[in-house]
Design a protein around this motif. Sequence first.
Motif, PDB file in Angstrom:
ATOM      1  N   ASP A  32      23.173   9.201 -41.114  1.00  0.00           N
ATOM      2  CA  ASP A  32      24.011   8.548 -40.110  1.00  0.00           C
ATOM      3  C   ASP A  32      25.201   7.826 -40.722  1.00  0.00           C
ATOM      4  N   LEU A  33      25.234   7.714 -42.042  1.00  0.00           N
ATOM      5  CA  LEU A  33      26.320   6.970 -42.678  1.00  0.00           C
ATOM      6  C   LEU A  33      27.547   7.855 -42.895  1.00  0.00           C
ATOM      7  N   ASN A  34      28.111   8.302 -41.785  1.00  0.00           N
ATOM      8  CA  ASN A  34      29.413   8.952 -41.825  1.00  0.00           C
ATOM      9  C   ASN A  34      30.258   8.350 -40.716  1.00  0.00           C
ATOM     10  N   ALA A  35      31.558   8.417 -40.866  1.00  0.00           N
ATOM     11  CA  ALA A  35      32.456   7.689 -39.977  1.00  0.00           C
ATOM     12  C   ALA A  35      32.277   8.093 -38.515  1.00  0.00           C
TER      13      ALA A  35
ATOM     14  N   LYS B 188      37.778   0.001 -40.530  1.00  0.00           N
ATOM     15  CA  LYS B 188      39.218   0.085 -40.267  1.00  0.00           C
ATOM     16  C   LYS B 188      39.514   0.568 -38.857  1.00  0.00           C
ATOM     17  N   SER B 189      38.586   1.349 -38.289  1.00  0.00           N
ATOM     18  CA  SER B 189      38.801   1.869 -36.938  1.00  0.00           C
ATOM     19  C   SER B 189      38.293   0.911 -35.857  1.00  0.00           C
ATOM     20  N   GLY B 190      37.765  -0.255 -36.250  1.00  0.00           N
ATOM     21  CA  GLY B 190      37.371  -1.245 -35.261  1.00  0.00           C
ATOM     22  C   GLY B 190      35.943  -1.735 -35.363  1.00  0.00           C
ATOM     23  N   GLY B 191      35.160  -1.243 -36.312  1.00  0.00           N
ATOM     24  CA  GLY B 191      33.771  -1.657 -36.436  1.00  0.00           C
ATOM     25  C   GLY B 191      33.619  -2.984 -37.166  1.00  0.00           C
ATOM     26  N   ASN B 192      32.477  -3.628 -36.966  1.00  0.00           N
ATOM     27  CA  ASN B 192      32.147  -4.867 -37.663  1.00  0.00           C
ATOM     28  C   ASN B 192      31.137  -4.572 -38.763  1.00  0.00           C
TER      29      ASN B 192
ATOM     30  N   GLY C 190      41.980  -3.755 -40.982  1.00  0.00           N
ATOM     31  CA  GLY C 190      42.403  -2.811 -39.952  1.00  0.00           C
ATOM     32  C   GLY C 190      42.098  -3.378 -38.578  1.00  0.00           C
ATOM     33  N   ALA C 191      41.433  -2.573 -37.735  1.00  0.00           N
ATOM     34  CA  ALA C 191      41.053  -3.034 -36.398  1.00  0.00           C
ATOM     35  C   ALA C 191      39.692  -3.700 -36.382  1.00  0.00           C
ATOM     36  N   GLY C 192      39.008  -3.717 -37.534  1.00  0.00           N
ATOM     37  CA  GLY C 192      37.655  -4.283 -37.598  1.00  0.00           C
ATOM     38  C   GLY C 192      37.587  -5.514 -38.466  1.00  0.00           C
ATOM     39  N   ALA C 193      36.367  -5.847 -38.907  1.00  0.00           N
ATOM     40  CA  ALA C 193      36.170  -7.055 -39.704  1.00  0.00           C
ATOM     41  C   ALA C 193      35.016  -6.877 -40.674  1.00  0.00           C
ATOM     42  N   GLY C 194      35.140  -7.535 -41.812  1.00  0.00           N
ATOM     43  CA  GLY C 194      34.061  -7.574 -42.793  1.00  0.00           C
ATOM     44  C   GLY C 194      33.547  -8.996 -42.950  1.00  0.00           C
ATOM     45  N   ILE C 195      32.245  -9.182 -42.832  1.00  0.00           N
ATOM     46  CA  ILE C 195      31.609 -10.478 -43.037  1.00  0.00           C
ATOM     47  C   ILE C 195      30.635 -10.303 -44.201  1.00  0.00           C
ATOM     48  N   TYR C 196      30.821 -11.106 -45.240  1.00  0.00           N
ATOM     49  CA  TYR C 196      29.987 -10.958 -46.432  1.00  0.00           C
ATOM     50  C   TYR C 196      29.330 -12.288 -46.778  1.00  0.00           C
ATOM     51  N   ALA C 197      28.005 -12.268 -46.977  1.00  0.00           N
ATOM     52  CA  ALA C 197      27.251 -13.441 -47.414  1.00  0.00           C
ATOM     53  C   ALA C 197      26.796 -13.211 -48.848  1.00  0.00           C
ATOM     54  N   ALA C 198      27.121 -14.138 -49.738  1.00  0.00           N
ATOM     55  CA  ALA C 198      26.798 -13.976 -51.156  1.00  0.00           C
ATOM     56  C   ALA C 198      25.300 -14.024 -51.422  1.00  0.00           C
ATOM     57  N   GLY C 199      24.546 -14.683 -50.534  1.00  0.00           N
ATOM     58  CA  GLY C 199      23.096 -14.744 -50.668  1.00  0.00           C
ATOM     59  C   GLY C 199      22.406 -13.907 -49.610  1.00  0.00           C
ATOM     60  N   PRO C 200      21.110 -13.605 -49.799  1.00  0.00           N
ATOM     61  CA  PRO C 200      20.369 -12.770 -48.845  1.00  0.00           C
ATOM     62  C   PRO C 200      19.896 -13.579 -47.637  1.00  0.00           C
TER      63      PRO C 200
END
Length: 215
Positions: A3-6, A37-41, A136-146
């Motif tokens: 499922d890991l394709n655009a 980039k196409s709008g996903g989070n 792009g149209a989306g966003a990246g949220i990154y947490a350094a810890g688990p």
Amino acid sequence: EEDLNAQTLAKKIKTLWLPNARALSPAEAEAIRAFVKSGGNLIATAKTSLYTERGEKRKNFALADLFGCDYAGEYSRKNRLVIKGANEICGQLAGEMEHNEDFALLENIAPDVKILAFHRNLSGQEFPGILFRKVGAGAGIYAAGPLEDKYLFCMAGINEINPGLNWTDKRNPAFQKLICNIAAYNNREIPLIVKNLPRGILAEVYRHQADRLRG
């Protein structure tokens, strides 16, 4: 992994959570990049994309451009997660939460990245903890810890289960709120509704196959 394709990602979901998903192939990383980039989070934690699909450690995150930072090592001593004020990702949560899990040290944080939370050690030194970047149209949220280890999973005896004894929930409910707030960013659709379950039960729905058995 199939499922890991655009195309599949764009059809099925609005938000992709990668909880410490260490091993990603270049093709998978590129599909995730196109999805965002196409709008996903994208929500990712800890060592996500730091290893190849063969388990070989990279020098940097494969998704560093989505996180808006580079990998600079690991911190493995006691620490607290500190949210200094309400924000668009963490919601109204503010204050300190005992974390005490390893977290990634970060460098070269991009100027357009918002640092929403910090890890603070016993000496008062602070390290970037939760980052937010529009891509792009989306966003990246990154947490350094688990973050998921603090509530979704029973790790290191936090919630020991002993047969014949009543179970005591020792988790910090603030982490539950934090995880829910992050997951709901720019996506208010409820993926699953479960009714008539006693409080505290986590329902997990998935498809599986073993030989000829499907469920």
